[in-house]
Design an enzyme around this catalytic site. Structure first.
Site, short mmCIF file in Angstrom:
data_model
loop_
_atom_site.label_atom_id
_atom_site.label_comp_id
_atom_site.label_asym_id
_atom_site.label_seq_id
_atom_site.Cartn_x
_atom_site.Cartn_y
_atom_site.Cartn_z
N ARG A 31 44.07 34.83 47.40
CA ARG A 31 42.96 35.13 48.31
C ARG A 31 41.78 34.28 47.86
O ARG A 31 41.27 34.47 46.77
CB ARG A 31 42.65 36.62 48.24
N LYS A 69 35.29 34.48 41.00
CA LYS A 69 34.88 35.75 40.37
C LYS A 69 34.17 35.54 39.04
O LYS A 69 34.27 34.51 38.41
CB LYS A 69 36.08 36.70 40.28
N1 PMM Z 1 38.28 40.98 46.21
C1 PMM Z 1 37.20 41.26 46.95
C2 PMM Z 1 37.33 41.88 48.20
N2 PMM Z 1 38.54 42.19 48.71
N3 PMM Z 1 40.88 42.20 48.50
C3 PMM Z 1 41.98 41.93 47.78
N4 PMM Z 1 43.21 42.23 48.27
N5 PMM Z 1 41.91 41.35 46.54
C4 PMM Z 1 40.72 41.02 45.97
O1 PMM Z 1 40.71 40.50 44.83
C5 PMM Z 1 39.52 41.30 46.70
C6 PMM Z 1 39.66 41.90 47.98
C7 PMM Z 1 35.85 40.90 46.42
O2 PMM Z 1 35.62 39.52 46.54
P1 PMM Z 1 34.80 38.88 47.79
O3 PMM Z 1 33.42 39.48 47.77
O4 PMM Z 1 34.81 37.42 47.49
O5 PMM Z 1 35.51 39.18 49.07
#
Ligand code: PMM
Length: 278
Positions: A253, A219
């Site tokens: 995650r 991030k």
């Molecule tokens: N971040 C993203 C998308 N979905 N879901 C959860 N539970 N926690 C997060 O921090 C989160 C998420 C955005 O990041 P990405 O584009 O790398 O998926």
């Protein structure tokens, strides 16, 4: 039902499969369903306890995607992973209809970045399918969330929000043993807000009364911390992830499962080698 962290003991990894053209770090890489399925299976083989399939980018400034397009992106990918593996699959969506279709195709968890606020029927869908449920905090919406986010006390406010959303899900009949929460790193937060939330994992998990997922992989705030927004963020992600686990997170995650798995193995080996006091 046994609580989630008894069925999937921590520290655990959730591997990310973004089937989007525009996610902030891997948009466009896995738009072909066969490529996305192969990616999900690779993350499972590398040690992901669950793989998280998403068809809608939530990066800052992004617009939503319509229902048909989101369904088209994710359902075949969930079905393909399920056909080849028993790995638990989470569906990253805010739409009840997408959750429903993904659960029917073999997903076992609903991961909703709006915590059931965008489409409250998603809580009923999770309940009826006896699925696990991840409820995340976000301030505002992706289009505007990074426009000057403010809190009086970010940890107290996010903790109270997560508790309220757990109560809302339980009130709709979701089994408390199936719920986990997530502070939503980068979703309407400054660098300092993100750091405060990572440091307060124990307090957040206690406030919500359930296991804590933290998603900080690659991030933007990590680019700020290492002083170069363009530099690779894998090392920063692993170190911040390990710090989050030390502060109460149950699951991370992550995009890059293998380096996180290596870090966890080393951590566990060191923890296991300590001599116990007499
Ligand atoms: N971040 C993203 C998308 N979905 N879901 C959860 N539970 N926690 C997060 O921090 C989160 C998420 C955005 O990041 P990405 O584009 O790398 O998926």
């Amino acid at each position: 039902m046994q609580p989630l962290d008894a069925r999937i003991p921590g520290p655990a990894l959730m591997g990310i499969v973004n089937v989007t053209p525009d996610s902030f770090s891997d948009g466009g890489l896995h738009l072909d369903p066969a490529v996305a399925v192969a990616h999900g299976l690779r993350l499972a083989a590398e040690g992901a306890a669950i793989v998280d399939v998403g068809g809608e980018s939530t990066r800052p400034g992004s617009e939503g995607v319509d229902l048909d397009e989101e369904l088209r992106r994710v359902v075949d990918v969930v079905r393909g992973i399920r056909a080849a593996s028993d790995v638990p699959i989470s569906i990253d969506t805010s739409k009840a209809a997408v959750a429903e279709a993904a659960l029917a195709a073999g997903a076992t968890m609903v991961n909703d970045v709006t915590a059931g606020r965008a489409d409250p029927r998603i809580l009923d869908v999770a309940r009826d399918a006896e699925a696990d449920l991840c409820l995340m905090h976000m301030l505002g919406e992706p289009r505007t969330m990074q426009d000057d986010p403010r809190y009086d006390d970010v940890v107290a406010e996010v903790g109270a929000f997560l508790r309220e959303r757990v109560e809302a899900a339980v009130a709709r009949g979701v089994d408390p043993g199936r719920i986990c929460v997530d502070p939503g790193i980068g979703f309407g937060k400054t660098v300092d807000h993100n750091l405060a939330l990572i440091a307060a994992g124990d307090e957040l998990a206690r406030a919500a009364g359930c296991p804590l997922v933290v998603g900080l992989s690659r991030k933007r705030f990590l680019g700020a911390l290492i002083g170069d927004p363009e530099r690779d963020r894998t090392t920063a992600s692993v170190v911040a992830g390990v710090a989050a686990l030390g502060r109460g997170a149950w699951m991370l995650r992550v995009h890059d499962v293998a380096p996180h798995r290596d870090a966890l193995r080393v951590l566990q080996a060191v923890a296991g080698s300590g001599t116990m006091p007499a």
